[in-house]
Design an enzyme around this catalytic site. Structure first.
Site, PDB file in Angstrom:
ATOM      1  N   HIS A 196       0.845  -1.199   0.000  1.00  0.00           N
ATOM      2  CA  HIS A 196       0.000   0.000   0.000  1.00  0.00           C
ATOM      3  C   HIS A 196       0.877   1.245   0.000  1.00  0.00           C
ATOM      4  O   HIS A 196       2.033   1.194   0.408  1.00  0.00           O
ATOM      5  CB  HIS A 196      -0.863   0.059   1.271  1.00  0.00           C
ATOM      6  CG  HIS A 196      -1.951  -0.962   1.339  1.00  0.00           C
ATOM      7  ND1 HIS A 196      -2.145  -1.786   2.429  1.00  0.00           N
ATOM      8  CD2 HIS A 196      -2.922  -1.278   0.453  1.00  0.00           C
ATOM      9  CE1 HIS A 196      -3.188  -2.571   2.205  1.00  0.00           C
ATOM     10  NE2 HIS A 196      -3.675  -2.282   1.020  1.00  0.00           N
ATOM     11  N   CYS A 235      -2.057   0.981   9.950  1.00  0.00           N
ATOM     12  CA  CYS A 235      -3.124   0.050   9.513  1.00  0.00           C
ATOM     13  C   CYS A 235      -4.053  -0.366  10.633  1.00  0.00           C
ATOM     14  O   CYS A 235      -5.154  -0.835  10.395  1.00  0.00           O
ATOM     15  CB  CYS A 235      -2.578  -1.263   8.971  1.00  0.00           C
ATOM     16  SG  CYS A 235      -1.085  -1.256   8.075  1.00  0.00           S
TER      17      CYS A 235
END
Length: 258
Positions: free
Chosen positions: A163, A248
């Protein structure tokens, strides 16, 4: 006044089955991961954040990475459509949680895919990583939802990590930090500071100059402390085995109407 709520989600008992893409699979100690998660959420609370637990998703191994399920700008929530089909069941519980907090809710629709971990907000600029789990249709839909609210959406390529926020995050003054070998195009960011460790690229802004970051990046912590920031270190080794990082594990909600 700004809100200080953080969405979190307890690890699934199936955490060890979580997806890995850019790293070799390593054995995950789920009991230790739960202890680390509890210490992480305690660190948020200690520094003034109210943690809001999303209902657990025990059948979803990656559900602890709650950030991937939603993007919030001001008080508008965009429910993600994860690029990995196995993760799509994670979004329902997160949608309920943000709706309960008073967010207006939008969705990414097929054929769009978008993971929240691909979003880095710096002021009113929203950087979106395009390449891994987020596709062009997802980027277009993100623009359609947030540009009318005053956001500037900038798409950046991501090919070396899972990501965008696996590669870069931002300091309180807007300087983007990253471990240079893993950042596709550092020049796309107005100010970029290279850091010496991969896990040093990830910081959560706790307020008051404090940065929540991985205990696995002592050299970066030293560098950032030398620049006047105050690192708050947490051990998240079990989540790092699954390409997770400090960002996250929560969704920080700073602009709810409170």
């Amino acid at each position: 006044m700004p809100s200080q709520k953080a969405l979190v989600r307890r690890p699934s008992p199936r955490l060890a089955e979580g997806l890995v893409t850019h790293v070799e699979r390593a054995e995950v100690d789920v009991d230790l991961a739960v202890e680390q998660w509890e210490a992480y959420t305690e660190a948020l609370r200690t520094h003034g954040w109210e943690t809001v637990e999303v209902d657990p998703a025990e059948d979803c191994p990656d559900s602890v990475f709650v950030e991937d399920a939603v993007v919030v700008f001001r008080n508008v929530a965009l429910i993600a459509r994860p690029g990995a089909e196995s993760r799509r069941a994670e979004t329902a519980g997160v949608e309920e949680a943000v709706a309960r907090l008073g967010c207006s809710v939008n969705w990414i629709w097929d054929p769009g895919t978008l993971d929240g971990g691909d979003i880095l907000k710096v002021g009113d600029t929203i950087y979106v990583g395009r390449g891994g789990r987020t596709n062009a249709a997802g980027v277009q839909q993100l623009r359609a939802v947030f540009e009318p609210l005053g956001a500037r959406v900038v798409a950046v390529p991501v090919s070396k990590v899972l990501h965008l926020k696996s590669a870069v995050t931002a300091l309180p003054d807007g300087t983007v930090i990253g471990h240079e070998p893993l950042v596709d195009s550092p020049s796309l960011f107005p100010r970029f500071l290279p850091v010496p460790e991969e896990s040093g690229a990830h910081v959560v802004l706790l307020g008051g100059g404090k940065l929540l970051m991985s205990a696995g990046a002592p050299k970066t912590a030293e560098l950032l402390a030398d620049l006047g920031h105050e690192p708050v270190l947490v051990d998240i080794s079990e989540f790092e085995k699954l390409e997770g990082c400090v960002t996250c594990l929560s969704v920080r909600l700073r602009e709810l109407y409170v």
